[in-house]
Design a protein around this motif. Structure first.
Motif, short mmCIF file in Angstrom:
data_model
loop_
_atom_site.label_atom_id
_atom_site.label_comp_id
_atom_site.label_asym_id
_atom_site.label_seq_id
_atom_site.Cartn_x
_atom_site.Cartn_y
_atom_site.Cartn_z
N VAL A 193 71.06 16.66 -17.62
CA VAL A 193 71.84 15.42 -17.73
C VAL A 193 72.76 15.48 -18.93
CG1 VAL A 193 71.71 12.93 -18.20
CG2 VAL A 193 70.19 13.95 -16.51
N LEU A 194 72.24 15.94 -20.07
CA LEU A 194 73.05 16.04 -21.28
C LEU A 194 74.25 16.95 -21.06
CD1 LEU A 194 73.37 15.35 -24.30
CD2 LEU A 194 72.01 17.41 -24.79
N ALA A 195 74.05 18.07 -20.39
CA ALA A 195 75.15 18.99 -20.12
C ALA A 195 76.21 18.32 -19.26
CB ALA A 195 74.63 20.25 -19.42
N ALA A 196 75.77 17.58 -18.25
CA ALA A 196 76.73 16.89 -17.36
C ALA A 196 77.49 15.81 -18.13
CB ALA A 196 75.98 16.28 -16.18
N VAL A 197 76.79 15.09 -19.00
CA VAL A 197 77.43 14.02 -19.78
C VAL A 197 78.49 14.60 -20.71
CG1 VAL A 197 77.03 12.36 -21.65
CG2 VAL A 197 75.54 12.37 -19.65
N PHE A 231 66.14 26.74 -5.95
CA PHE A 231 65.17 27.22 -6.92
C PHE A 231 64.67 26.05 -7.78
CE2 PHE A 231 66.06 32.06 -7.52
CZ PHE A 231 65.83 32.26 -6.17
N PHE A 232 65.58 25.15 -8.13
CA PHE A 232 65.17 24.00 -8.94
C PHE A 232 64.20 23.12 -8.17
CE2 PHE A 232 65.39 19.90 -11.01
CZ PHE A 232 65.37 20.25 -12.35
N LEU A 233 64.49 22.88 -6.89
CA LEU A 233 63.57 22.08 -6.07
C LEU A 233 62.22 22.79 -5.94
CD1 LEU A 233 65.94 20.85 -3.20
CD2 LEU A 233 65.12 19.57 -5.19
N MET A 238 71.95 26.66 -13.63
CA MET A 238 72.69 25.50 -13.14
C MET A 238 73.84 25.16 -14.09
SD MET A 238 69.57 23.06 -11.73
CE MET A 238 70.57 21.85 -10.86
N ILE A 239 73.57 25.21 -15.38
CA ILE A 239 74.62 24.93 -16.37
C ILE A 239 75.70 26.00 -16.31
CG2 ILE A 239 75.11 24.70 -18.84
CD1 ILE A 239 72.28 23.55 -19.16
N LEU A 240 75.30 27.25 -16.16
CA LEU A 240 76.24 28.37 -16.12
C LEU A 240 77.22 28.24 -14.95
CD1 LEU A 240 76.97 31.22 -17.35
CD2 LEU A 240 75.51 32.17 -15.56
N VAL A 241 76.69 27.98 -13.75
CA VAL A 241 77.56 27.98 -12.56
C VAL A 241 78.36 26.69 -12.44
CG1 VAL A 241 76.01 29.54 -11.35
CG2 VAL A 241 75.77 27.07 -11.01
#
Length: 373
Positions: free
Chosen positions: A307-311, A53-55, A20-23
Motif C-alpha cells: 500500500v505504501l508503495a502504491a501511495v 503467487f501473492f494469493l 509486485m513493486i518491481l513490475v
C-alpha cells in the motif's frame, strides 16, 4: 501436526511483494523488458506469476492463522474473516480513489469523482479471494475445500463456454465482461485495454479463489510433513504434475491471466510449488539464510508495504515540478535515464523503489512495527 517455523514461507511471501513493486513501477511504460511486462492476452510471462503467487502466499499464511481463530469458536472465526475481508476491500477502494484529486486540462486540481471510482483491483480481489477461501476451508475443511476448488475451476470453464460469445476466450467474447458492466457499471471498470474491461473482474474471481485454497493446502501439507526430504520431493512432484496438467488444458482452455483461466491457476500454483521447494531447500535444508533478510522485511509487513508503495507512486503523479511533467517522469528523465538509458534506466527506477521500500521494511522490523490487516 508439527509446530516448526518455516522461514522459507516468509521469504516466499516477501519475494512476491518485492516482485509486485518491481513490475508495477518501471520508469517508463514505453521501456519495459519483456519478462517484466504482462502477456498481451494468452500466455504467461514471469510478471503474470506475481499476483497469483501473492494469493498463494495468502493461503500459506492462512494455514497458520485459521487454526488459531477456530480455537475461539465459530462466531469468532466468522467475525474475523468478515472483518478482514471488508477491511482489505475498503483499503482497496481508498487506494483506487487516492490521492482523491487530479489535474484538469486547465492546470487546476479537482476532486476525483466517485462516479468514476474503480471498484475492483488488486486489493478487492485479495479481499474476496481471502474471504471466500477462508469460509470454504472453515466449513468444508481441507478435503472439502480441495474438492470445492476443483469444482470452481470446472464451473468457471463451463460458464465461459456456455455464456461466452464467439470465441469465449477473447476479450470480446468473454462472459465476465457483460456481467461486470451490469453489476459494476462501465464507469467503475478498468480501461487498460482501451475499453471497459476489468482483469480483476467478478467472474474471474471464482478461479482466483483456488490460488488461495491451494496455497492453504500447501501450507498445511508442509506443517504436517515437517522438514523432510520426502515432503520436499512430494511438493516438487505435485508442482510438476500441475504444470503438465495446465499445459495439456491450455490446448483447449488457454493459459490467460487477464481472464484468470483455470489452466492459468494450475500453471501458477505448479510453478509456485516448485519455486517454494527450491527456496525451502536452500533455507531449511542447506541453511543458506544470509540472503533472506532483504525479502523477510517485505514478508513481515506485506500489505502495508505494498500500500505504501502504491501511495508514494500515486503522489509522484500528483506532484508537478513542471506544468507538463509530474514527479514520476521527472525522476526517471533526470536521474535514471541519464544513468542507464531508456531501458536500463526504466529498470533501475523500479529497482530503486524496491530497495527504498526494503529500507522502510527494515526500519519497521528494527522498531518491531508490524501492521496486521
Amino acid at each position: 501436526m508439527t509446530s516448526q517455523r518455516f522461514l522459507s514461507l516468509d521469504v516466499f511471501r516477501g519475494l512476491t511483494v518485492a516482485a509486485m513493486i518491481l513490475v508495477n513501477n518501471p520508469g517508463s511504460w514505453d521501456y519495459v523488458y519483456p519478462p517484466l511486462a504482462h502477456a498481451k492476452w494468452h500466455g504467461c510471462t514471469p510478471t503474470d506469476l506475481v499476483f497469483p503467487f501473492f494469493l498463494f502466499a495468502v493461503g500459506n499464511a492462512m494455514s497458520f492463522a485459521l487454526k488459531k481463530y477456530e480455537a475461539a469458536g465459530n462466531a469468532a472465526v466468522l467475525k474475523k474473516i468478515l472483518t478482514r475481508t471488508l477491511l482489505i476491500f475498503g483499503i482497496g477502494l481508498l487506494l483506487n480513489w487516492f490521492p482523491f484529486v487530479k489535474w484538469t486540462e486547465t492546470g487546476s486540481l479537482t476532486i476525483k469523482p466517485l462516479s468514476q471510482l474503480r471498484i475492483m483491483g488488486v486489493f478487492p480481489r485479495i479481499a474476496l479471494c481471502y474471504g471466500a477461501a477462508a469460509l470454504l476451508i472453515h466449513y468444508l475443511k481441507d478435503k472439502g475445500a480441495f474438492v470445492a476448488a476443483g469444482v470452481l475451476l470446472f464451473v468457471y470453464w463451463f460458464l465461459l463456454v456456455v455464456f461466452g460469445q464467439g470465441d469465449p476466450y477473447s476479450l470480446e467474447g468473454y462472459a465476465g465482461l457483460p456481467l461486470d458492466k451490469l453489476i459494476l457499471g462501465e464507469q467503475h471498470m478498468y480501461r487498460g485495454e482501451g475499453v471497459p474491461f476489468d482483469p480483476e473482474g467478478l467472474l474471474s474471481t471464482l478461479p482466483a479463489i483456488c490460488n488461495v485454497i491451494f496455497g492453504y493446502l500447501a501450507g498445511r501439507f508442509i506443517q504436517e510433513q515437517g522438514k523432510t526430504y520426502e515432503m520436499l520431493a512430494r511438493l516438487m512432484i505435485i508442482g510438476s504434475i500441475l504444470i503438465f496438467a495446465a499445459l495439456c488444458w491450455d490446448m483447449v482452455f488457454p493459459i490467460n491471466k487477464k481472464i484468470w483461466t483455470s489452466s492459468y491457476v494450475l500453471y501458477t500454483v505448479g510453478i509456485a510449488l516448485l519455486l517454494l521447494s527450491v527456496v525451502m531447500y536452500l533455507i531449511e535444508f542447506r541453511g543458506q539464510t544470509k540472503w533472506t533478510p532483504f525479502f523477510t522485511v517485505f514478508g513481515k509487513n506485506p500489505l502495508f508495504i505494498y500500500v505504501l508503495a502504491a501511495v508514494v507512486v500515486k503522489l509522484y503523479a500528483l506532484i508537478r515540478p513542471a506544468a507538463d511533467q509530474n514527479l514520476y517522469s521527472w525522476i526517471y528523465e533526470n536521474i535514471f535515464r541519464p544513468i542507464g538509458g531508456n531501458m536500463n534506466g526504466s529498470f533501475l527506477f523500479a529497482l530503486f523503489h524496491v530497495c527504498l521500500f526494503a529500507a522502510v521494511g527494515w526500519w519497521m522490523d528494527k522498531k518491531k512495527i508490524y501492521v496486521r490487516v
